[in-house]
Design a protein around this motif. Structure first.
Motif, PDB file in Angstrom:
ATOM      1  N   ILE A  62       0.838  -1.203   0.000  1.00  8.43           N
ATOM      2  CA  ILE A  62       0.000   0.000   0.000  1.00  8.43           C
ATOM      3  C   ILE A  62       0.878   1.260   0.000  1.00  8.43           C
ATOM      4  O   ILE A  62       0.635   2.193  -0.780  1.00  8.43           O
ATOM      5  CB  ILE A  62      -0.963   0.003   1.214  1.00  8.43           C
ATOM      6  N   LEU A  63       1.893   1.258   0.822  1.00  9.03           N
ATOM      7  CA  LEU A  63       2.783   2.427   0.836  1.00  9.03           C
ATOM      8  C   LEU A  63       3.574   2.496  -0.471  1.00  9.03           C
ATOM      9  O   LEU A  63       3.827   3.575  -1.007  1.00  9.03           O
ATOM     10  CB  LEU A  63       3.729   2.362   2.034  1.00  9.03           C
ATOM     11  N   PHE A 106      -1.843  14.176 -15.796  1.00  7.76           N
ATOM     12  CA  PHE A 106      -3.118  13.998 -15.089  1.00  7.76           C
ATOM     13  C   PHE A 106      -4.112  13.216 -15.944  1.00  7.76           C
ATOM     14  O   PHE A 106      -4.747  12.268 -15.480  1.00  7.76           O
ATOM     15  CB  PHE A 106      -3.686  15.372 -14.711  1.00  7.76           C
ATOM     16  N   ARG A 107      -4.208  13.622 -17.215  1.00  9.21           N
ATOM     17  CA  ARG A 107      -5.148  12.943 -18.112  1.00  9.21           C
ATOM     18  C   ARG A 107      -4.766  11.476 -18.313  1.00  9.21           C
ATOM     19  O   ARG A 107      -5.632  10.629 -18.498  1.00  9.21           O
ATOM     20  CB  ARG A 107      -5.174  13.640 -19.472  1.00  9.21           C
ATOM     21  N   PRO A 111      -8.488   8.670 -14.016  1.00  8.01           N
ATOM     22  CA  PRO A 111      -8.439   7.866 -12.804  1.00  8.01           C
ATOM     23  C   PRO A 111      -8.112   6.397 -13.071  1.00  8.01           C
ATOM     24  O   PRO A 111      -7.803   5.664 -12.149  1.00  8.01           O
ATOM     25  CB  PRO A 111      -9.860   7.986 -12.273  1.00  8.01           C
TER      26      PRO A 111
ATOM     27  N   LEU B 313     -18.623   1.595  -8.031  1.00  4.43           N
ATOM     28  CA  LEU B 313     -17.207   1.990  -7.996  1.00  4.43           C
ATOM     29  C   LEU B 313     -16.858   2.661  -6.662  1.00  4.43           C
ATOM     30  O   LEU B 313     -15.842   2.330  -6.030  1.00  4.43           O
ATOM     31  CB  LEU B 313     -16.917   2.945  -9.166  1.00  4.43           C
ATOM     32  N   ILE B 317     -14.229   1.116  -3.882  1.00  3.88           N
ATOM     33  CA  ILE B 317     -13.041   1.865  -3.451  1.00  3.88           C
ATOM     34  C   ILE B 317     -13.105   2.112  -1.943  1.00  3.88           C
ATOM     35  O   ILE B 317     -12.127   1.897  -1.221  1.00  3.88           O
ATOM     36  CB  ILE B 317     -12.921   3.202  -4.223  1.00  3.88           C
ATOM     37  N   PHE B 320     -12.405  -1.137   0.055  1.00  2.35           N
ATOM     38  CA  PHE B 320     -10.985  -1.496   0.111  1.00  2.35           C
ATOM     39  C   PHE B 320     -10.187  -0.520   0.973  1.00  2.35           C
ATOM     40  O   PHE B 320      -9.336  -0.934   1.776  1.00  2.35           O
ATOM     41  CB  PHE B 320     -10.404  -1.577  -1.302  1.00  2.35           C
ATOM     42  N   ILE B 324      -8.393  -1.828   4.342  1.00  5.56           N
ATOM     43  CA  ILE B 324      -6.931  -1.774   4.441  1.00  5.56           C
ATOM     44  C   ILE B 324      -6.505  -0.827   5.561  1.00  5.56           C
ATOM     45  O   ILE B 324      -5.651  -1.172   6.388  1.00  5.56           O
ATOM     46  CB  ILE B 324      -6.328  -1.368   3.077  1.00  5.56           C
ATOM     47  N   GLY B 329      -3.703  -0.637   9.872  1.00  4.71           N
ATOM     48  CA  GLY B 329      -3.411   0.344  10.925  1.00  4.71           C
ATOM     49  C   GLY B 329      -2.114   1.111  10.681  1.00  4.71           C
ATOM     50  O   GLY B 329      -1.610   1.182   9.558  1.00  4.71           O
ATOM     51  N   PHE B 331       0.934   3.526   9.919  1.00  7.32           N
ATOM     52  CA  PHE B 331       1.062   4.608   8.929  1.00  7.32           C
ATOM     53  C   PHE B 331       0.207   4.391   7.676  1.00  7.32           C
ATOM     54  O   PHE B 331      -0.115   5.327   6.982  1.00  7.32           O
ATOM     55  CB  PHE B 331       2.520   4.902   8.560  1.00  7.32           C
ATOM     56  N   VAL B 332      -0.156   3.134   7.388  1.00 14.94           N
ATOM     57  CA  VAL B 332      -1.077   2.904   6.258  1.00 14.94           C
ATOM     58  C   VAL B 332      -2.422   3.556   6.573  1.00 14.94           C
ATOM     59  O   VAL B 332      -3.015   4.257   5.740  1.00 14.94           O
ATOM     60  CB  VAL B 332      -1.252   1.382   6.002  1.00 14.94           C
ATOM     61  N   PHE B 335      -1.971   7.358   6.492  1.00 13.46           N
ATOM     62  CA  PHE B 335      -1.868   7.841   5.114  1.00 13.46           C
ATOM     63  C   PHE B 335      -3.236   7.828   4.424  1.00 13.46           C
ATOM     64  O   PHE B 335      -3.660   8.833   3.846  1.00 13.46           O
ATOM     65  CB  PHE B 335      -0.863   6.959   4.354  1.00 13.46           C
ATOM     66  N   LEU B 355     -12.708  18.603 -13.020  1.00 14.34           N
ATOM     67  CA  LEU B 355     -12.207  17.334 -13.561  1.00 14.34           C
ATOM     68  C   LEU B 355     -12.888  16.975 -14.883  1.00 14.34           C
ATOM     69  O   LEU B 355     -12.241  16.509 -15.818  1.00 14.34           O
ATOM     70  CB  LEU B 355     -12.417  16.201 -12.541  1.00 14.34           C
ATOM     71  N   ALA B 357     -14.128  19.119 -16.958  1.00 13.96           N
ATOM     72  CA  ALA B 357     -13.617  20.064 -17.954  1.00 13.96           C
ATOM     73  C   ALA B 357     -12.253  19.604 -18.470  1.00 13.96           C
ATOM     74  O   ALA B 357     -11.946  19.769 -19.657  1.00 13.96           O
ATOM     75  CB  ALA B 357     -13.511  21.460 -17.344  1.00 13.96           C
ATOM     76  N   VAL B 358     -11.438  18.999 -17.603  1.00 18.00           N
ATOM     77  CA  VAL B 358     -10.099  18.549 -18.013  1.00 18.00           C
ATOM     78  C   VAL B 358     -10.197  17.246 -18.818  1.00 18.00           C
ATOM     79  O   VAL B 358      -9.570  17.111 -19.869  1.00 18.00           O
ATOM     80  CB  VAL B 358      -9.185  18.351 -16.777  1.00 18.00           C
ATOM     81  N   LEU B 359     -10.993  16.320 -18.328  1.00 16.96           N
ATOM     82  CA  LEU B 359     -11.010  14.982 -18.939  1.00 16.96           C
ATOM     83  C   LEU B 359     -12.025  14.847 -20.073  1.00 16.96           C
ATOM     84  O   LEU B 359     -11.949  13.919 -20.860  1.00 16.96           O
ATOM     85  CB  LEU B 359     -11.304  13.923 -17.870  1.00 16.96           C
ATOM     86  N   LEU B 368     -16.753   7.381 -13.783  1.00 16.09           N
ATOM     87  CA  LEU B 368     -15.497   7.233 -13.031  1.00 16.09           C
ATOM     88  C   LEU B 368     -15.336   8.347 -12.001  1.00 16.09           C
ATOM     89  O   LEU B 368     -15.010   8.090 -10.839  1.00 16.09           O
ATOM     90  CB  LEU B 368     -14.309   7.255 -14.002  1.00 16.09           C
ATOM     91  N   LEU B 369     -15.594   9.573 -12.434  1.00 13.85           N
ATOM     92  CA  LEU B 369     -15.344  10.695 -11.521  1.00 13.85           C
ATOM     93  C   LEU B 369     -16.342  10.726 -10.368  1.00 13.85           C
ATOM     94  O   LEU B 369     -15.955  10.983  -9.223  1.00 13.85           O
ATOM     95  CB  LEU B 369     -15.376  12.018 -12.292  1.00 13.85           C
ATOM     96  N   ILE B 372     -15.281   7.961  -8.067  1.00 15.54           N
ATOM     97  CA  ILE B 372     -14.014   8.221  -7.370  1.00 15.54           C
ATOM     98  C   ILE B 372     -14.165   9.300  -6.291  1.00 15.54           C
ATOM     99  O   ILE B 372     -13.430   9.304  -5.306  1.00 15.54           O
ATOM    100  CB  ILE B 372     -12.942   8.591  -8.418  1.00 15.54           C
TER     101      ILE B 372
END
Lengths: 136, 505
Positions: A62-63, A106-107, A111, B313, B317, B320, B324, B329, B331-332, B335, B355, B357-359, B368-369, B372
């Motif tokens: 994971i890290l 980024f693109r 994701p 989705l 996410i 998981f 995890i 536990g 530092f995972v 983080f 996002l 506008a960019v993608l 997806l967005l 996510i």
């Protein structure tokens, strides 16, 4: 003379190698077309699975996954902005170059590539546990 | 396998026994059925079938049930190749003058090898004298039963002229005239050909919206050119009754060729002519004359797909990340949870806007967005549950016998948090549907597909769209209804899966 690396150094080498591989797959596509295709995602998945299988430990994976993102983004940014680092360019062109590089990276990774890499890591971790019998 | 199936059937029965669950499932089944059977439910493409009726047409039941006056439906008078089948039963009749012959040509025209086209020939043999002009008339009777005028009328045809150099000119006049009116209307199309070249071909489009036709009718009414208020559709189709559609071909003979052999031929193909009404279908039409009912039906597909896939989705996410972070536990956990916090404090909608506008606003990017950016709350919930679970003896036992982290997570922890996932999944779908609708309403929709949010955007963006309640109310109601249905299922699942709520029952 043989180098004997400790576990932490081995993990760092694997993560850096994983990052370089990921950056290479994405960069070769960025230089040809703006978006990654199925073949690239399969490659990312395979290499992520392989790296995670070797790492095996869930925490390290994971890290490592987060570390790989940092390493690969740094490599991609460096390669894409190389003309700006090596040559004489005006502020305007440099700004354009940096913005373009960030947008392209980024693109390319967001994701789907991130998700595929994560899935590969998890699958690799499970394989590592089952095949290598690694437990913590 | 059989045990799992039995468990699922029992679980499903429990869900159906709950009033909330039954109502929610019933609504979803209706929407899924409609969206799956969309091509059977409606014949129109919601995006690409333009002008199937006039723009901003009202629903047909406004006319039939509520008796709204002045509304009319579309009428197709000629649809290729009806003209080519001269005479009954298609209704095209013809008369012609001297030296003119009208027939069907089986091999000429754009429909070569298929339907024939009309062939009108002016043929004078050697020794026959000059006759001035000779005309051919193709006529058809149109019954127009409505008191209100159509939104517009339009048509098109292909014209091919051969041997024109041997006569002075050829003129084609297309007109529509009420049989109840003695005042002759101006033609809706005229074309005079006096070319020196041997052949001449043109594809012509006629529309009552065209500047040329508006000018012709303005001149006929004694108004100046460029008067945009003139509406030829209202002038031509003023009253209900019988109308004559007239296609005249006038050959002007050449005096210099008197006594010599002369032959000029006109081929007419691909003739279409129709009036576009002011009432159409169950929900009318939008600003491009597209069927709104089709948009609702096909929009259900997009809303359901975006809602379900984004929710799945997001839940996967979150599951998981929570598993995890909670199980590993240290530092995972730190983080992942700090990353979750960072995403939680970002406002979702502005972030989605940036996002997208960019993608690019494709449906897959939306899925997806939205997925996510919709997992953080669930991840925290799962983490809290996992923190409690990992201290239980069965986890310690698994660890003691040498089970790995991933094995314990997938085999022992995951099944114990799945009930949370089911409830969260059901409750996430409305969020995803509303996010998609909000983005589409703000203009970030996939231009190749129709969604309910896009319908709301169109109704709001077009001048006068807000007045047409049959345009914006159905998609709004559908969004609300499907959101409520998933929430009802979520509550029903919570009742079934949450032990405390179950005891209370």
């Amino acid at each position: 003379m043989m180098f004997k690396l400790n576990q932490t150094t081995k993990n760092i080498v694997i993560v850096v190698g994983w990052g370089i591989t990921l950056a290479s797959i994405i960069l070769q596509r960025i230089y040809q077309a703006p978006f990654l295709n199925a073949q690239d995602y399969i490659l990312i998945f395979i290499f992520s699975t392989l790296a995670a299988t070797i790492l095996a430990d869930a925490r390290t994976i994971i890290l490592g996954w987060a570390g790989v993102m940092v390493v690969s983004i740094a490599i991609m940014f460096f390669c894409l902005t190389l003309p700006g680092i090596g040559g004489e360019m005006s502020e305007f062109i440099l700004g354009f170059l940096y913005t373009g590089a960030i947008t392209m990276i980024f693109r390319a990774i967001f994701p789907v590539a991130i998700i595929v890499e994560f899935m590969g890591s998890v699958v690799g971790g499970i394989i590592g546990e089952v095949a290598l019998g690694h437990t913590t | 396998m059989a045990f799992n199936l039995k468990r699922f059937v029992n679980f499903f029965k429990l869900l159906l026994r709950s009033k909330k669950g039954f109502a929610g499932l019933a609504i979803i089944v209706i929407f899924i059925t409609i969206s799956a059977a969309a091509p059977l439910v409606t014949q129109y493409d919601p995006v690409n079938d333009l002008y199937i009726s006039g723009d901003f047409s009202a629903p047909i039941w406004l006319k039939n049930i509520l008796g709204a006056g002045g509304l009319c439906e579309s009428i197709t008078l000629a649809k290729n190749p009806s003209l080519m089948m001269l005479g009954p039963p298609e209704g095209w009749n013809y008369t012609h003058g001297k030296y003119i012959d009208i027939s069907r040509n089986q091999t000429f025209g754009s429909q070569a090898g298929g339907k024939p086209c009309a062939q009108i020939t002016f043929k004078r043999k050697t020794g026959e004298a000059y006759i001035g002009t000779s005309e051919a008339h193709l006529t058809m009777t149109l019954s127009y039963p409505y008191t209100g005028a159509p939104k517009l009328f339009e048509g098109n045809f292909s014209l091919f002229v051969k041997g024109i150099e041997s006569i002075s000119s050829m003129q084609l006049i297309f007109s529509v005239q009420s049989q109840n009116s003695s005042v002759p209307l101006p033609p809706i199309f005229t074309q005079k050909i006096s070319s020196s070249s041997s052949s001449w071909m043109v594809y012509t489009e006629i529309s009552s919206y065209s500047r040329e036709m508006k000018d012709r009718f303005a001149a006929w009414m004694g108004w100046g050119r460029g008067n945009v208020t003139v509406d030829p559709a209202k002038i031509v189709f003023k009253n209900p009754g019988e109308y004559t559609v007239d296609l005249d071909i006038i050959f002007e003979d050449n005096p210099e060729m008197s006594g010599k052999a002369v032959e000029a031929t006109v081929y007419i193909d691909d003739l279409n002519f129709r009036t576009l009404g002011t009432a159409h279908g169950l929900l009318g039409t939008d600003q491009w004359g597209r069927d709104l009912f089709s948009q609702i039906v096909y929009g259900a597909r997009i809303s359901l797909a975006v809602g379900l896939l984004s929710a799945v989705l997001g839940v996967v996410i979150g599951l998981f990340a929570g598993l995890i972070a909670g199980y590993l536990g240290r530092f995972v956990d730190e983080f992942l949870m700090r990353f979750t916090d960072a995403l939680l404090v970002l406002p979702t909608l502005p972030l989605l806007l940036v996002l997208i506008a960019v993608l690019g606003p494709s449906v897959w990017n939306l899925i997806l967005l939205i997925g996510i950016l919709g997992w953080m709350g669930f991840a925290r919930m799962v983490r809290a549950q996992v923190l409690s679970l990992k201290e239980r003896p069965f986890i310690e036992a698994a660890h003691a016998v040498g089970a790995g982290n991933f094995y314990i997570i997938l085999r022992h922890v995951l099944p114990n948090v799945m009930s949370l996932a089911y409830v969260s999944l059901a409750l996430s779908v409305p969020n995803a549907i509303i996010s998609e609708a909000a983005l589409s309403w703000l203009g970030l929709f996939d231009p190749t597909v129709m969604s309910w949010g896009r319908m709301l955007h169109d109704a709001e963006a077009v001048e006068g769209g807000i007045d047409k309640w049959w345009w914006w109310a159905p998609p709004g109601l559908c969004i609300a209804l499907i959101s409520v249905s998933f929430i009802l299922i979520g509550y029903a699942l919570d009742d079934i899966l949450n032990p405390r709520l179950r005891q209370r029952r």
